[in-house]
Design a protein around this motif. Structure first.
Motif, PDB file in Angstrom:
ATOM      1  N   VAL A 104      14.397 -13.738 -57.634  1.00  0.00           N
ATOM      2  CA  VAL A 104      15.033 -12.421 -57.511  1.00  0.00           C
ATOM      3  C   VAL A 104      14.468 -11.674 -56.308  1.00  0.00           C
ATOM      4  CG1 VAL A 104      15.213 -10.163 -58.635  1.00  0.00           C
ATOM      5  CG2 VAL A 104      15.665 -12.236 -59.941  1.00  0.00           C
ATOM      6  N   LYS A 105      13.152 -11.774 -56.097  1.00  0.00           N
ATOM      7  CA  LYS A 105      12.538 -11.092 -54.955  1.00  0.00           C
ATOM      8  C   LYS A 105      13.041 -11.680 -53.639  1.00  0.00           C
ATOM      9  CE  LYS A 105       8.168  -9.775 -52.923  1.00  0.00           C
ATOM     10  NZ  LYS A 105       6.724  -9.922 -52.942  1.00  0.00           N
ATOM     11  N   GLU A 106      13.170 -13.006 -53.574  1.00  0.00           N
ATOM     12  CA  GLU A 106      13.675 -13.637 -52.349  1.00  0.00           C
ATOM     13  C   GLU A 106      15.110 -13.217 -52.061  1.00  0.00           C
ATOM     14  OE1 GLU A 106      13.144 -17.817 -52.902  1.00  0.00           O
ATOM     15  OE2 GLU A 106      10.957 -17.682 -52.721  1.00  0.00           O
ATOM     16  N   GLU A 107      15.942 -13.125 -53.110  1.00  0.00           N
ATOM     17  CA  GLU A 107      17.317 -12.657 -52.922  1.00  0.00           C
ATOM     18  C   GLU A 107      17.341 -11.221 -52.412  1.00  0.00           C
ATOM     19  OE1 GLU A 107      19.622 -13.071 -56.453  1.00  0.00           O
ATOM     20  OE2 GLU A 107      19.605 -15.263 -56.390  1.00  0.00           O
ATOM     21  N   ALA A 108      16.465 -10.385 -52.944  1.00  0.00           N
ATOM     22  CA  ALA A 108      16.397  -8.993 -52.500  1.00  0.00           C
ATOM     23  C   ALA A 108      15.954  -8.912 -51.043  1.00  0.00           C
ATOM     24  CB  ALA A 108      15.448  -8.203 -53.389  1.00  0.00           C
ATOM     25  N   GLU A 109      15.006  -9.751 -50.648  1.00  0.00           N
ATOM     26  CA  GLU A 109      14.558  -9.769 -49.253  1.00  0.00           C
ATOM     27  C   GLU A 109      15.677 -10.220 -48.320  1.00  0.00           C
ATOM     28  OE1 GLU A 109      11.124 -12.256 -49.519  1.00  0.00           O
ATOM     29  OE2 GLU A 109       9.785 -10.569 -49.967  1.00  0.00           O
ATOM     30  N   GLN A 110      16.459 -11.216 -48.744  1.00  0.00           N
ATOM     31  CA  GLN A 110      17.589 -11.674 -47.927  1.00  0.00           C
ATOM     32  C   GLN A 110      18.643 -10.583 -47.797  1.00  0.00           C
ATOM     33  OE1 GLN A 110      18.933 -15.269 -49.785  1.00  0.00           O
ATOM     34  NE2 GLN A 110      17.281 -16.520 -48.925  1.00  0.00           N
ATOM     35  N   LEU A 111      18.907  -9.882 -48.881  1.00  0.00           N
ATOM     36  CA  LEU A 111      19.881  -8.794 -48.855  1.00  0.00           C
ATOM     37  C   LEU A 111      19.396  -7.660 -47.954  1.00  0.00           C
ATOM     38  CD1 LEU A 111      22.618  -8.067 -50.082  1.00  0.00           C
ATOM     39  CD2 LEU A 111      21.408  -6.954 -51.943  1.00  0.00           C
ATOM     40  N   ALA A 112      18.098  -7.363 -48.004  1.00  0.00           N
ATOM     41  CA  ALA A 112      17.534  -6.324 -47.130  1.00  0.00           C
ATOM     42  C   ALA A 112      17.660  -6.723 -45.669  1.00  0.00           C
ATOM     43  CB  ALA A 112      16.075  -6.075 -47.497  1.00  0.00           C
ATOM     44  N   LEU A 113      17.420  -7.975 -45.374  1.00  0.00           N
ATOM     45  CA  LEU A 113      17.563  -8.462 -44.001  1.00  0.00           C
ATOM     46  C   LEU A 113      19.014  -8.354 -43.542  1.00  0.00           C
ATOM     47  CD1 LEU A 113      16.095  -9.798 -41.620  1.00  0.00           C
ATOM     48  CD2 LEU A 113      16.708 -12.002 -42.614  1.00  0.00           C
ATOM     49  N   MET A 114      19.940  -8.664 -44.440  1.00  0.00           N
ATOM     50  CA  MET A 114      21.362  -8.559 -44.102  1.00  0.00           C
ATOM     51  C   MET A 114      21.741  -7.104 -43.823  1.00  0.00           C
ATOM     52  SD  MET A 114      24.723  -9.879 -46.182  1.00  0.00           S
ATOM     53  CE  MET A 114      24.416  -8.847 -47.572  1.00  0.00           C
ATOM     54  N   PHE A 115      21.237  -6.170 -44.620  1.00  0.00           N
ATOM     55  CA  PHE A 115      21.543  -4.752 -44.388  1.00  0.00           C
ATOM     56  C   PHE A 115      20.980  -4.272 -43.055  1.00  0.00           C
ATOM     57  CE2 PHE A 115      22.006  -4.056 -49.159  1.00  0.00           C
ATOM     58  CZ  PHE A 115      23.379  -3.927 -49.083  1.00  0.00           C
ATOM     59  N   GLN A 116      19.821  -4.778 -42.669  1.00  0.00           N
ATOM     60  CA  GLN A 116      19.215  -4.359 -41.415  1.00  0.00           C
ATOM     61  C   GLN A 116      19.956  -4.939 -40.210  1.00  0.00           C
ATOM     62  OE1 GLN A 116      15.116  -5.459 -41.856  1.00  0.00           O
ATOM     63  NE2 GLN A 116      14.635  -3.670 -43.118  1.00  0.00           N
ATOM     64  N   THR A 117      20.538  -6.121 -40.341  1.00  0.00           N
ATOM     65  CA  THR A 117      21.249  -6.732 -39.215  1.00  0.00           C
ATOM     66  C   THR A 117      22.650  -6.159 -39.031  1.00  0.00           C
ATOM     67  OG1 THR A 117      22.000  -8.548 -40.624  1.00  0.00           O
ATOM     68  CG2 THR A 117      19.972  -8.897 -39.371  1.00  0.00           C
ATOM     69  N   VAL A 118      23.203  -5.559 -40.074  1.00  0.00           N
ATOM     70  CA  VAL A 118      24.563  -5.015 -39.985  1.00  0.00           C
ATOM     71  C   VAL A 118      24.629  -3.868 -38.978  1.00  0.00           C
ATOM     72  CG1 VAL A 118      26.284  -3.681 -41.279  1.00  0.00           C
ATOM     73  CG2 VAL A 118      25.332  -5.752 -42.239  1.00  0.00           C
ATOM     74  N   GLY A 119      23.626  -3.055 -38.938  1.00  0.00           N
ATOM     75  CA  GLY A 119      23.653  -1.887 -38.067  1.00  0.00           C
ATOM     76  C   GLY A 119      24.036  -0.664 -38.872  1.00  0.00           C
ATOM     77  N   ALA A 120      24.829   0.217 -38.286  1.00  0.00           N
ATOM     78  CA  ALA A 120      25.185   1.472 -38.943  1.00  0.00           C
ATOM     79  C   ALA A 120      26.535   1.343 -39.643  1.00  0.00           C
ATOM     80  CB  ALA A 120      25.241   2.597 -37.925  1.00  0.00           C
ATOM     81  N   PHE A 121      26.606   1.934 -40.806  1.00  0.00           N
ATOM     82  CA  PHE A 121      27.873   2.031 -41.524  1.00  0.00           C
ATOM     83  C   PHE A 121      28.540   3.331 -41.083  1.00  0.00           C
ATOM     84  CE2 PHE A 121      25.451  -0.709 -44.370  1.00  0.00           C
ATOM     85  CZ  PHE A 121      26.375  -1.695 -44.645  1.00  0.00           C
TER      86      PHE A 121
END
Length: 191
Positions: A104-121
């Motif tokens: 679960v922690k690894e999935e959360a870290e991957q999701l956080a990385l994805m949010f950071q790479t998206v840029g601004a909403f």
């Protein structure tokens, strides 16, 4: 002396006689050797099946009095007596839970990385005079934007937003896991 030694067992009288014979025959002393055993502690080693108030949490290894176990914990299905097999099962369960927590922690870290790479909403709102917008941007608005752009379901309870009532750039924080947080940039603009 005679009445006391008569009530003692044969082994103790022979011991007393051997002790008294080493001393002079003029002196008569009585020696009483009392060997006391400690009272046996009556306890049961148990493993809790569920959380019990003022006792412990699920999986704890405890020692309790037999009456408490027999009359309360066992009938309520809250505990079991410790056996080697049960200890092995509990260790396997703990390992499985730890592996699940890591996943679960690894999935959360991957999701956080994805949010950071998206840029601004980008959030579009109706504006009044200057930078003022009608209404405000809420966490539900951010959940809808994330679902539309990333096809990810996010609970609105994990989102922390500042009060947004003007156009501009803001930072929102998502608590994806107790140890993992992600920051999202929001760009609020008017039409």
């Amino acid at each position: 002396m005679a009445s006391t030694s008569a009530t003692l067992s044969w082994a103790s009288t022979s011991w007393l006689n051997s002790h008294n014979s080493t001393k002079s025959t003029n002196q008569t002393t009585s020696a009483f050797v009392v060997v006391a055993q400690k009272k046996a502690r009556k306890i049961r080693k148990i493993i809790l099946k569920e959380d019990v108030a003022d006792l412990g949490t699920k999986g704890d290894l405890l020692e309790v009095k037999p009456g408490y176990f027999r009359n309360y914990l066992l009938p309520m299905g809250m505990a079991q007596i410790v056996t080697p097999r049960l200890i092995k099962e509990m260790q396997m369960e703990v390992e499985r839970i730890e592996a699940e927590k890591r996943r679960v922690k690894e999935e959360a870290e991957q999701l956080a990385l994805m949010f950071q790479t998206v840029g601004a909403f980008k959030v579009k709102r109706k504006t009044a005079k200057g930078k003022q917008i009608f209404g405000s941007v809420t966490s539900q608005d951010l959940v809808d934007i994330i679902k539309a752009q990333l096809q990810r379901d996010v609970d609105k309870k994990i989102i922390t937003l500042p009060e947004i009532r003007e156009t501009g750039e803001y930072l929102a924080e998502l608590k994806l896991h107790p140890e993992v947080t992600a920051q999202i940039r929001l760009n609020v603009y008017g039409n």
